[in-house]
Design a protein around this motif. Structure first.
Motif, PDB file in Angstrom:
ATOM      1  N   TYR A 109       1.050  -1.072  -0.079  1.00  0.00           N
ATOM      2  CA  TYR A 109       0.053  -0.021   0.002  1.00  0.00           C
ATOM      3  C   TYR A 109       0.677   1.285   0.150  1.00  0.00           C
ATOM      4  CZ  TYR A 109      -4.480  -2.461   0.729  1.00  0.00           C
ATOM      5  OH  TYR A 109      -5.503  -3.131   0.367  1.00  0.00           O
ATOM      6  N   VAL A 110       1.977   1.144   0.612  1.00  0.00           N
ATOM      7  CA  VAL A 110       2.914   2.501   0.491  1.00  0.00           C
ATOM      8  C   VAL A 110       3.490   2.756  -0.690  1.00  0.00           C
ATOM      9  CG1 VAL A 110       5.220   3.050   1.512  1.00  0.00           C
ATOM     10  CG2 VAL A 110       3.664   1.948   3.117  1.00  0.00           C
ATOM     11  N   TRP A 111       3.928   1.664  -1.582  1.00  0.00           N
ATOM     12  CA  TRP A 111       4.393   1.801  -2.713  1.00  0.00           C
ATOM     13  C   TRP A 111       3.172   2.258  -3.726  1.00  0.00           C
ATOM     14  CZ3 TRP A 111       8.988   2.852  -3.505  1.00  0.00           C
ATOM     15  CH2 TRP A 111       9.998   2.142  -2.770  1.00  0.00           C
ATOM     16  N   MET A 112       2.068   1.701  -3.467  1.00  0.00           N
ATOM     17  CA  MET A 112       0.828   2.186  -4.195  1.00  0.00           C
ATOM     18  C   MET A 112       0.583   3.737  -4.076  1.00  0.00           C
ATOM     19  SD  MET A 112      -3.042   0.413  -4.313  1.00  0.00           S
ATOM     20  CE  MET A 112      -3.397   1.200  -2.561  1.00  0.00           C
ATOM     21  N   ILE A 113       0.599   4.062  -2.973  1.00  0.00           N
ATOM     22  CA  ILE A 113       0.140   5.451  -2.685  1.00  0.00           C
ATOM     23  C   ILE A 113       1.472   6.430  -3.258  1.00  0.00           C
ATOM     24  CG2 ILE A 113       0.144   7.016  -0.888  1.00  0.00           C
ATOM     25  CD1 ILE A 113      -1.403   5.017   0.942  1.00  0.00           C
ATOM     26  N   PHE A 114       2.725   5.899  -3.068  1.00  0.00           N
ATOM     27  CA  PHE A 114       3.882   6.567  -3.614  1.00  0.00           C
ATOM     28  C   PHE A 114       3.755   6.768  -5.278  1.00  0.00           C
ATOM     29  CE2 PHE A 114       8.120   6.670  -4.875  1.00  0.00           C
ATOM     30  CZ  PHE A 114       8.582   7.986  -4.551  1.00  0.00           C
ATOM     31  N   GLY A 115       3.404   5.702  -5.844  1.00  0.00           N
ATOM     32  CA  GLY A 115       3.294   5.466  -7.164  1.00  0.00           C
ATOM     33  C   GLY A 115       2.029   6.702  -7.461  1.00  0.00           C
ATOM     34  N   MET A 116       0.902   6.393  -7.024  1.00  0.00           N
ATOM     35  CA  MET A 116      -0.105   7.353  -7.366  1.00  0.00           C
ATOM     36  C   MET A 116       0.301   9.029  -7.295  1.00  0.00           C
ATOM     37  SD  MET A 116      -3.798   5.894  -6.036  1.00  0.00           S
ATOM     38  CE  MET A 116      -3.269   5.696  -4.149  1.00  0.00           C
TER      39      MET A 116
END
Length: 306
Positions: free
Chosen positions: A18-25
């Motif tokens: 989820y951290v990487w997903m939010i960072f990617g967004m």
């Protein structure tokens, strides 16, 4: 009875995902705002459609992105190959979640339009939007809500997956705030009308929170936080709600006074709402419970199985 063992590696892996997903967004949205939009070019996919509508209508790009993705999500739920999409939408609609989000977001902006100050739960992100205006009120709102979700997980000392869905609900709430902020300027601001706006907003927020507390799905984080904190601490909801609102007001007062040199976003209505809304939500909730029986789709499934 033995407590089930928690797979720490799986928990850490899920959090990192989820951290990487939010960072990617964030990286993706920054690329569009900093590179694609200033170049007056169009891309593909949902973002490209949103940008096209932005050039045609001039509406906020975040709001248009939400609308375009919402339409595509609905199409996918009926025509696409993703059955879990339809499952989530059916449960969200059956539980009245969209109605609750619209009620609460409209109530927040109506209170601000009344000139009596913004609602306590939105006062902190509002203060940040004034002090650090490079983000909109909607963006600061779901950043604040993300911090509340993280705080609840720390207090519970475990990863609570439904809380993450609550953050998604908070994102939609933030975009609706930007949408209401776009059109609400057309409303007249005479004294009688401002009094009316305050009364309507107060009632709307009380109803919205009372319905949220009876919703079977994760709700807006600013409404979820007092409810869950009440459950964690075993302190009555009205007391927790009033304490949370007063804390938000204190943070807002400190931010605006020390950074702007004056108090902003706080008014008589804000303070009155903060000190009484916990009781107001309790009264509305008791009134609803006496007259209605709240049955979610999960209850229906249990009854059918029995």
């Amino acid at each position: 009875m033995k407590r089930p063992r928690v797979n720490r590696q799986a928990v850490v892996g899920t959090v990192l995902e989820y951290v990487w997903m939010i960072f990617g967004m964030f990286i993706y949205s920054f690329g569009w705002l900093a590179c694609i939009m200033p170049a007056n070019t169009l891309g593909g996919g949902a973002a490209g459609l949103s940008l096209l509508f932005y050039h045609i209508t001039g509406l906020p790009i975040g709001m248009l992105t939400l609308i375009v993705n919402g339409v595509l999500l609905l199409i996918d739920s009926f025509e696409g190959p993703m059955p879990q999409t339809r499952f989530v939408l059916q449960h969200a609609l059956a539980l009245g979640l969209p109605v609750i989000i619209v009620i609460n977001s409209l109530g927040v902006l109506l209170m601000l339009r009344s000139g009596s100050g913004i609602s306590a739960i939105s006062s902190v992100p509002y203060a940040f939007s004034l002090v650090l205006p490079f983000f909109t009120l909607g963006t600061w709102t779901y950043l604040f809500q993300g911090a509340l979700i993280l705080s609840l997980m720390i207090l519970r000392k475990k990863l609570v997956i439904p809380y993450l869905f609550s953050f998604v609900v908070g994102f939609v709430f933030g975009e609706l705030l930007d949408f209401h902020e776009w059109w609400i300027g057309v409303l007249p601001t005479s004294l009688p009308m401002r009094v009316l706006y305050f009364l309507i907003s107060y009632v709307l927020i009380c109803i919205g929170i009372a319905l949220s507390n009876r919703c079977g799905l994760p709700i807006i984080p600013t409404d979820l936080f007092p409810r869950e904190l009440s459950d964690i601490t075993s302190v009555g909801y009205p007391k927790i709600k009033i304490g949370f609102d007063v804390t938000c007001l204190a943070v807002t007062a400190g931010l605006t006074f020390f950074c702007l040199g004056h108090l902003d976003g706080l008014g008589v209505g804000t303070i009155a709402a903060a000190l009484t809304m916990g009781k107001g939500v309790g009264i509305v909730g008791d009134w609803l419970d006496k007259r209605f029986r709240f049955i979610t789709v999960f209850d229906k499934h249990k009854e059918q199985a029995a």
